[in-house]
Motif scaffolding. Sequence first.
Motif: not given
Length: 407
Positions: A361, A363-366, A369
């Motif tokens: 996960d 470099a993923l934003d909320a 995710r």
Amino acid sequence: MGGTRIDSALAQPVAAGCSVWGATLRTDPARAALLNGTAAEALDFQEVLINPRNNGHAAVVIIPAILALAEQHGVVGERLLRALWIAFAANISLAEALGRGHRTAQAGFRTTSLIAPVAAALGGSALLDDDLDRACHGTAIAASALSAGLLSALSPTVGSYSQDKDLAVGFSAQHAVQSVLLAQAGATGPAAFLTGEHGWLASFGFDTAQDGFLSADPLEKHLDSFAIKPYPACFGCQTAIRLALELRQQVPAGQVVSVVVRVNAGSARSLSTRAIDNDLAARFSLPYVVASAFVRGRAALEDFEGEALADPQVLAFMARVHIEASAEMDQRQARSGGFPAALSVHALTGESVELAYDGPDAALDAAGRDGLLHAKLHALCDGPLLATLQALVTAPLQAERLFGIGP
């Protein structure tokens, strides 16, 4: 049948007993924990502790054990959430104290089998009452009478991938329940069971044990240290799967000449099998998961079972996948406790593309995710069960917020 084929072999039906997930069968709490823990592990879709000191699973033992005890005794609400939080927080401290020595050199003990049943016994004891002596005895029995589990099946050099991995988790959940119930009935465990001369740390810690972690403030153990696995494979394969899924958008499978997968030395050694004889071997094979992701454009449960394991396109693509141990990945893992990976794809055009992440996960934003988690939950179940599963996944974090511990 529930989640495994062993339900009817190991469970004695009890009309007013505890639930066996995925079945109409009800049985006693210890056997329910055994069957539910085994089924949860068999999916290989569970969580992993991300910590520089140690990893391992927890929920596949803690949740089956504590829910079985809660169902048997009719415990719900705040007390149940409190017990879950205690168990997960204890699991972090125990993992940090143990370190990784139990899996180095010739040692091959299962991290989950050493840590999670002890933590589950502490949480299960707190679920039933507030008696400190009974909680200590239940936890001591769990630590001192462990079914430790060996890693003999998870060896590419031996190649004997077998269901003992799943059963070890189930037996750990059963052991936690039995330890709690024995203490509740008056059974006693030893003093200094964790730090004594022949205690848990001395027996399993080898050269990495640090007992100072056991006295750390449990309120500092935030449960977001547990990462959810988005794909149904070993956690050491998760980042490589995501990388393969993203890079195939740039280089389609038919244009790939070769794929180089760089991971830490331990993963390169233990996740290198190319003999895909069963579902467990597939889930613990970097060559297989990368090839499957490139060819199929997904990483789904059905890709790791039945006829999918003999797919000639995937097996042929595996010859193009090369695994390399990387000192850089070793260093990144030591800093984060995660499982970083880098993929380099070489195309027929002569083009090469490379991508690296520290975790599945990264470099993923909320929203990103949440999307991974939502996709995973839908892959596991749908309809009314989905809301229940979402509640189970988030229950420990809800407990943190309930007691003013977490964000």
